[in-house]
Design an enzyme around this catalytic site. Sequence first.
Site, mmCIF file in Angstrom:
data_model
loop_
_atom_site.group_PDB
_atom_site.id
_atom_site.type_symbol
_atom_site.label_atom_id
_atom_site.label_comp_id
_atom_site.label_asym_id
_atom_site.label_seq_id
_atom_site.Cartn_x
_atom_site.Cartn_y
_atom_site.Cartn_z
ATOM 1 N N ARG A 8 0.927 -1.201 0.171
ATOM 2 C CA ARG A 8 0.008 -0.067 0.134
ATOM 3 C C ARG A 8 0.887 1.226 0.039
ATOM 4 N NH1 ARG A 8 -0.671 2.472 4.950
ATOM 5 N NH2 ARG A 8 0.471 1.204 6.950
ATOM 6 N N SER A 189 4.934 6.377 -2.995
ATOM 7 C CA SER A 189 5.867 5.803 -4.012
ATOM 8 C C SER A 189 7.442 5.376 -3.316
ATOM 9 C CB SER A 189 6.170 6.852 -4.872
ATOM 10 O OG SER A 189 5.151 7.379 -5.548
ATOM 11 N N ARG A 190 7.209 4.879 -1.802
ATOM 12 C CA ARG A 190 8.175 4.635 -1.070
ATOM 13 C C ARG A 190 9.464 5.560 -1.163
ATOM 14 N NH1 ARG A 190 4.814 1.498 -0.427
ATOM 15 N NH2 ARG A 190 4.947 -0.881 -0.333
ATOM 16 N N LEU A 191 9.052 6.833 -1.311
ATOM 17 C CA LEU A 191 10.191 7.968 -1.073
ATOM 18 C C LEU A 191 9.886 8.542 0.412
ATOM 19 C CD1 LEU A 191 9.845 9.613 -4.449
ATOM 20 C CD2 LEU A 191 11.428 8.081 -3.720
#
Length: 212
Positions: A8, A189-191
């Site tokens: 997610r 976005s995994r940032l």
Amino acid sequence: MEIDQWRRDYLQGGLQREDLAGDPISQFRSWLEEVVKSNISDPSAMCLSTADASGQPSQRIVLLKGFDESGFVFFTNLKSQKAWDITANPQVSLLFPWHFLERQVIVRGVAEQVADAEADAYFSTRPRNSQIAAWASHQSDAIVSRQVLEEQFAACEKKFEGGAVPRPDFWGGYRVVPHAIEFWQGRASRLHDRFVYRTLEGGEWQVERLSP
């Protein structure tokens, strides 16, 4: 089960340098207060990581029982696996996995045994059955059955019947004195946002942003 497809995005918020307190203990206190307000179970639960003399790591959940500028405190049986590990290698790590807020806090430091007076003061506040359990359980030792444990508990109940339960000399606490504390906030976005406080000579803290 397609576990590799479970994912997610983290969208609850972000963390900027200007959002951070001047020291990590104040920042930790602020985040912990938000966790408490969320009314989750065991807001002080943390994963304690240790390694034995051979380098074999172990993790377990313990409860934070106090913190201030000197470190993070927990209590345990001093003959447990975690205590043997700390004796062999006092370098430890703590992880507060506050996933519901899309946050983590990681503490890296050295574990030092607290003074007897501090352990006595905390032990005196424990519920009586928890005090008795500290005597009854030889933590991390193998036992034949649960019945053995319950019989040991009953024997200790009888032993201390009608009086106060003293702190066992094999039960105490540790203070994790930190040299690095990381604050992690999930982002899209995994940032993710990651900031780490590191100690400098003189007790000052340096803050760095880490790549996610």
